[in-house]
Design a protein around this motif. Structure first.
Motif, PDB file in Angstrom:
ATOM      1  N   ALA A   1     -11.971   8.632  15.354  1.00  0.00           N
ATOM      2  CA  ALA A   1     -11.159   9.881  15.746  1.00  0.00           C
ATOM      3  C   ALA A   1      -9.952   9.664  16.702  1.00  0.00           C
ATOM      4  CB  ALA A   1     -12.475  10.491  16.845  1.00  0.00           C
ATOM      5  N   ARG A   2      -9.840   8.720  17.378  1.00  0.00           N
ATOM      6  CA  ARG A   2      -8.780   8.277  18.196  1.00  0.00           C
ATOM      7  C   ARG A   2      -7.574   7.948  16.890  1.00  0.00           C
ATOM      8  NH1 ARG A   2     -10.477   5.060  21.267  1.00  0.00           N
ATOM      9  NH2 ARG A   2     -10.269   3.006  20.295  1.00  0.00           N
ATOM     10  N   CYS A   3      -7.962   7.202  15.968  1.00  0.00           N
ATOM     11  CA  CYS A   3      -7.013   6.744  15.084  1.00  0.00           C
ATOM     12  C   CYS A   3      -6.422   7.983  14.342  1.00  0.00           C
ATOM     13  CB  CYS A   3      -7.802   5.694  14.049  1.00  0.00           C
ATOM     14  SG  CYS A   3      -6.731   4.847  13.013  1.00  0.00           S
ATOM     15  N   LEU A   4      -7.234   8.765  13.980  1.00  0.00           N
ATOM     16  CA  LEU A   4      -7.046  10.202  13.291  1.00  0.00           C
ATOM     17  C   LEU A   4      -6.061  11.145  14.248  1.00  0.00           C
ATOM     18  CD1 LEU A   4     -10.286  11.185  11.512  1.00  0.00           C
ATOM     19  CD2 LEU A   4      -8.243  10.038  10.446  1.00  0.00           C
ATOM     20  N   VAL A   5      -6.185  11.227  15.491  1.00  0.00           N
ATOM     21  CA  VAL A   5      -5.638  11.788  16.501  1.00  0.00           C
ATOM     22  C   VAL A   5      -4.210  11.420  16.267  1.00  0.00           C
ATOM     23  CG1 VAL A   5      -5.207  12.343  18.882  1.00  0.00           C
ATOM     24  CG2 VAL A   5      -7.547  12.952  17.686  1.00  0.00           C
ATOM     25  N   GLN A   6      -3.815  10.046  16.328  1.00  0.00           N
ATOM     26  CA  GLN A   6      -2.640   9.133  16.564  1.00  0.00           C
ATOM     27  C   GLN A   6      -1.637   9.607  15.540  1.00  0.00           C
ATOM     28  OE1 GLN A   6      -3.263   5.322  17.261  1.00  0.00           O
ATOM     29  NE2 GLN A   6      -1.104   4.667  16.631  1.00  0.00           N
ATOM     30  N   GLY A   7      -2.073  10.244  14.495  1.00  0.00           N
ATOM     31  CA  GLY A   7      -1.104  10.957  13.263  1.00  0.00           C
ATOM     32  C   GLY A   7      -0.247   9.611  12.647  1.00  0.00           C
ATOM     33  N   ALA A   8      -0.723   8.584  12.441  1.00  0.00           N
ATOM     34  CA  ALA A   8       0.153   7.638  12.022  1.00  0.00           C
ATOM     35  C   ALA A   8       0.088   7.845  10.351  1.00  0.00           C
ATOM     36  CB  ALA A   8      -0.380   6.209  12.361  1.00  0.00           C
ATOM     37  N   THR A   9       0.846   7.199   9.769  1.00  0.00           N
ATOM     38  CA  THR A   9       1.232   7.277   8.339  1.00  0.00           C
ATOM     39  C   THR A   9       0.313   6.077   7.585  1.00  0.00           C
ATOM     40  OG1 THR A   9       3.201   6.194   8.318  1.00  0.00           O
ATOM     41  CG2 THR A   9       3.325   8.725   8.164  1.00  0.00           C
TER      42      THR A   9
ATOM     43  N   VAL B   1     -13.559  11.197   4.976  1.00  0.00           N
ATOM     44  CA  VAL B   1     -12.483  11.509   5.689  1.00  0.00           C
ATOM     45  C   VAL B   1     -11.228  10.589   5.483  1.00  0.00           C
ATOM     46  CG1 VAL B   1     -11.557  11.439   8.207  1.00  0.00           C
ATOM     47  CG2 VAL B   1     -13.825  12.332   7.797  1.00  0.00           C
ATOM     48  N   LEU B   2     -11.494   9.503   5.141  1.00  0.00           N
ATOM     49  CA  LEU B   2     -10.444   8.679   4.810  1.00  0.00           C
ATOM     50  C   LEU B   2      -9.619   8.929   3.448  1.00  0.00           C
ATOM     51  CD1 LEU B   2     -11.627   5.032   5.838  1.00  0.00           C
ATOM     52  CD2 LEU B   2     -10.192   6.462   7.183  1.00  0.00           C
ATOM     53  N   ARG B   3     -10.409   9.402   2.313  1.00  0.00           N
ATOM     54  CA  ARG B   3      -9.993   9.779   1.148  1.00  0.00           C
ATOM     55  C   ARG B   3      -9.275  11.118   1.508  1.00  0.00           C
ATOM     56  NH1 ARG B   3      -8.609   7.115  -2.819  1.00  0.00           N
ATOM     57  NH2 ARG B   3      -6.646   8.348  -2.102  1.00  0.00           N
ATOM     58  N   GLU B   4      -9.666  12.126   2.263  1.00  0.00           N
ATOM     59  CA  GLU B   4      -9.050  13.306   2.441  1.00  0.00           C
ATOM     60  C   GLU B   4      -7.627  12.902   3.065  1.00  0.00           C
ATOM     61  OE1 GLU B   4     -11.707  15.253   4.930  1.00  0.00           O
ATOM     62  OE2 GLU B   4     -13.146  15.748   3.278  1.00  0.00           O
ATOM     63  N   ARG B   5      -7.748  11.992   4.233  1.00  0.00           N
ATOM     64  CA  ARG B   5      -6.265  11.787   4.840  1.00  0.00           C
ATOM     65  C   ARG B   5      -5.104  11.137   3.621  1.00  0.00           C
ATOM     66  NH1 ARG B   5      -4.960  12.279  10.445  1.00  0.00           N
ATOM     67  NH2 ARG B   5      -6.423  13.768  11.075  1.00  0.00           N
ATOM     68  N   ALA B   6      -5.782  10.553   2.956  1.00  0.00           N
ATOM     69  CA  ALA B   6      -4.835   9.793   1.886  1.00  0.00           C
ATOM     70  C   ALA B   6      -4.618  10.778   0.880  1.00  0.00           C
ATOM     71  CB  ALA B   6      -5.767   8.658   1.097  1.00  0.00           C
ATOM     72  N   ASP B   7      -5.236  11.690   0.271  1.00  0.00           N
ATOM     73  CA  ASP B   7      -4.909  12.705  -0.485  1.00  0.00           C
ATOM     74  C   ASP B   7      -4.187  13.817  -0.029  1.00  0.00           C
ATOM     75  OD1 ASP B   7      -6.416  11.178  -2.574  1.00  0.00           O
ATOM     76  OD2 ASP B   7      -8.186  12.598  -2.416  1.00  0.00           O
ATOM     77  N   GLN B   8      -4.467  14.239   1.049  1.00  0.00           N
ATOM     78  CA  GLN B   8      -3.808  15.511   1.728  1.00  0.00           C
ATOM     79  C   GLN B   8      -2.704  15.108   2.511  1.00  0.00           C
ATOM     80  OE1 GLN B   8      -6.816  17.771   3.645  1.00  0.00           O
ATOM     81  NE2 GLN B   8      -8.133  17.806   1.824  1.00  0.00           N
ATOM     82  N   CYS B   9      -2.529  13.919   3.270  1.00  0.00           N
ATOM     83  CA  CYS B   9      -1.398  13.715   4.165  1.00  0.00           C
ATOM     84  C   CYS B   9      -0.786  12.522   3.862  1.00  0.00           C
ATOM     85  CB  CYS B   9      -2.098  13.337   5.627  1.00  0.00           C
ATOM     86  SG  CYS B   9      -3.242  14.648   6.344  1.00  0.00           S
ATOM     87  N   GLY B  10      -0.795  11.878   2.441  1.00  0.00           N
ATOM     88  CA  GLY B  10      -0.221  10.787   2.145  1.00  0.00           C
ATOM     89  C   GLY B  10      -0.363   9.621   2.785  1.00  0.00           C
TER      90      GLY B  10
ATOM     91  N   VAL C   1       1.017  -1.309  -0.054  1.00  0.00           N
ATOM     92  CA  VAL C   1       0.230  -0.222   0.176  1.00  0.00           C
ATOM     93  C   VAL C   1       1.010   1.223  -0.079  1.00  0.00           C
ATOM     94  CG1 VAL C   1      -2.005   1.227   1.051  1.00  0.00           C
ATOM     95  CG2 VAL C   1      -1.593  -1.270   1.322  1.00  0.00           C
ATOM     96  N   ASP C   2       0.799   2.015  -1.002  1.00  0.00           N
ATOM     97  CA  ASP C   2       1.511   3.032  -1.301  1.00  0.00           C
ATOM     98  C   ASP C   2       0.935   4.435  -0.535  1.00  0.00           C
ATOM     99  OD1 ASP C   2       3.506   1.886  -2.845  1.00  0.00           O
ATOM    100  OD2 ASP C   2       2.057   2.327  -4.697  1.00  0.00           O
ATOM    101  N   ALA C   3       2.055   5.419  -0.485  1.00  0.00           N
ATOM    102  CA  ALA C   3       1.282   6.680   0.199  1.00  0.00           C
ATOM    103  C   ALA C   3       0.236   7.196  -0.589  1.00  0.00           C
ATOM    104  CB  ALA C   3       2.502   7.658   0.324  1.00  0.00           C
ATOM    105  N   GLY C   4      -1.010   7.698  -0.026  1.00  0.00           N
ATOM    106  CA  GLY C   4      -2.055   8.217  -0.622  1.00  0.00           C
ATOM    107  C   GLY C   4      -2.802   7.109  -1.277  1.00  0.00           C
ATOM    108  N   GLU C   5      -2.660   5.996  -0.903  1.00  0.00           N
ATOM    109  CA  GLU C   5      -3.479   4.692  -1.592  1.00  0.00           C
ATOM    110  C   GLU C   5      -4.363   4.268  -0.524  1.00  0.00           C
ATOM    111  OE1 GLU C   5      -2.869   0.917  -4.409  1.00  0.00           O
ATOM    112  OE2 GLU C   5      -1.366   1.608  -3.093  1.00  0.00           O
ATOM    113  N   ILE C   6      -5.758   3.637  -0.781  1.00  0.00           N
ATOM    114  CA  ILE C   6      -6.500   3.037  -0.124  1.00  0.00           C
ATOM    115  C   ILE C   6      -6.555   1.602  -0.735  1.00  0.00           C
ATOM    116  CG2 ILE C   6      -8.864   3.040   0.826  1.00  0.00           C
ATOM    117  CD1 ILE C   6      -9.042   6.144   0.719  1.00  0.00           C
ATOM    118  N   VAL C   7      -6.510   0.696   0.208  1.00  0.00           N
ATOM    119  CA  VAL C   7      -6.929  -0.649  -0.421  1.00  0.00           C
ATOM    120  C   VAL C   7      -7.833  -1.265   0.390  1.00  0.00           C
ATOM    121  CG1 VAL C   7      -5.823  -3.111  -0.786  1.00  0.00           C
ATOM    122  CG2 VAL C   7      -4.257  -1.075  -1.395  1.00  0.00           C
ATOM    123  N   ALA C   8      -8.877  -2.070  -0.319  1.00  0.00           N
ATOM    124  CA  ALA C   8      -9.836  -2.534   0.597  1.00  0.00           C
ATOM    125  C   ALA C   8      -9.790  -4.039   0.470  1.00  0.00           C
ATOM    126  CB  ALA C   8     -11.465  -2.336  -0.115  1.00  0.00           C
TER     127      ALA C   8
END
Length: 202
Positions: free
Chosen positions: A152-160, A182-191, A27-34
């Motif tokens: 929310a806790r997961c987002l606060v953690q700031g993990a890549t 939100v997940l798409r935004e995190r992938a696109d904006q934060c890698g 899984v690359d930076a900015g990628e979502i795999v289901a």
């Protein structure tokens, strides 16, 4: 180089059930795999292997090219965050306190939260539509609300790397769509790299 790479992972439970058999993916930076499959097909087990919660019988997990099992636990926790399919609600933390636990890998056990950390918590609660519930005990929430607290806790953690086991479980349609946004935004904006087990093909 992928942020998360699984190489030939195999895992067998004690009763002889092989849940994961030679699985490799990246899984690359900015990628979502289901991960999509029926119940009992090994999705949750694969996510637990990827997070380091259980050790594989064979294969290895790499985070940004480094072996997960060679990293100190605090370092690994700064890179990987996860949400389980079911959330326990038998504690007395408030929603805000539970979300704040995501900062634990980054700070000492004592001392107040910084302004930046408080802002990160506020933004995560807003993103998961929990601001109005911030002072409510988690134990008093519905299953869907507890699922949003975990995210929310997961987002606060700031993990890549985010490892999510049915992150939209128990959610109504509106919140399901919002969480995926939100997940798409995190992938696109934060890698961020996202690996998620999902049942909803839509």
């Amino acid at each position: 180089m992928p942020l998360l790479e699984l190489q030939g992972l195999t895992f067998t439970y004690r009763r002889g059930v092989r849940a994961v058999d030679g699985v490799s993916l990246a899984v690359d930076a900015g990628e979502i795999v289901a991960l999509v499959g029926p119940n009992g097909s090994g999705k949750s087990t694969l996510l637990r292997l990827a997070s380091g919660m259980v050790r594989p019988d064979a294969g290895r997990v790499l985070l940004d090219g480094e072996a997960l099992d060679a990293l100190p636990r605090r370092v690994a926790a700064r890179r990987v965050a996860g949400v389980a399919a079911e959330q326990a609600g038998d504690h007395t933390f408030t929603v805000r306190d539970s979300a704040a636990l995501g900062r634990h890998p980054w700070r000492s056990a004592f001392g107040p939260l910084s302004d930046a950390e408080v802002d990160a918590i506020d933004r995560a609660l807003a993103a998961t539509d929990l601001t109005a519930l911030a002072d409510r005990p988690v134990a008093a929430l519905s299953a869907g609300e507890r699922q949003r607290v975990a995210l929310a806790r997961c987002l606060v953690q700031g993990a890549t790397v985010l490892l999510l086991d049915e992150p939209t479980a128990h959610l109504d349609l509106g919140h399901r769509l919002r969480i995926l946004e939100v997940l798409r935004e995190r992938a696109d904006q934060c890698g961020v790299a996202v690996l998620a087990a999902l049942h909803d093909l839509n």
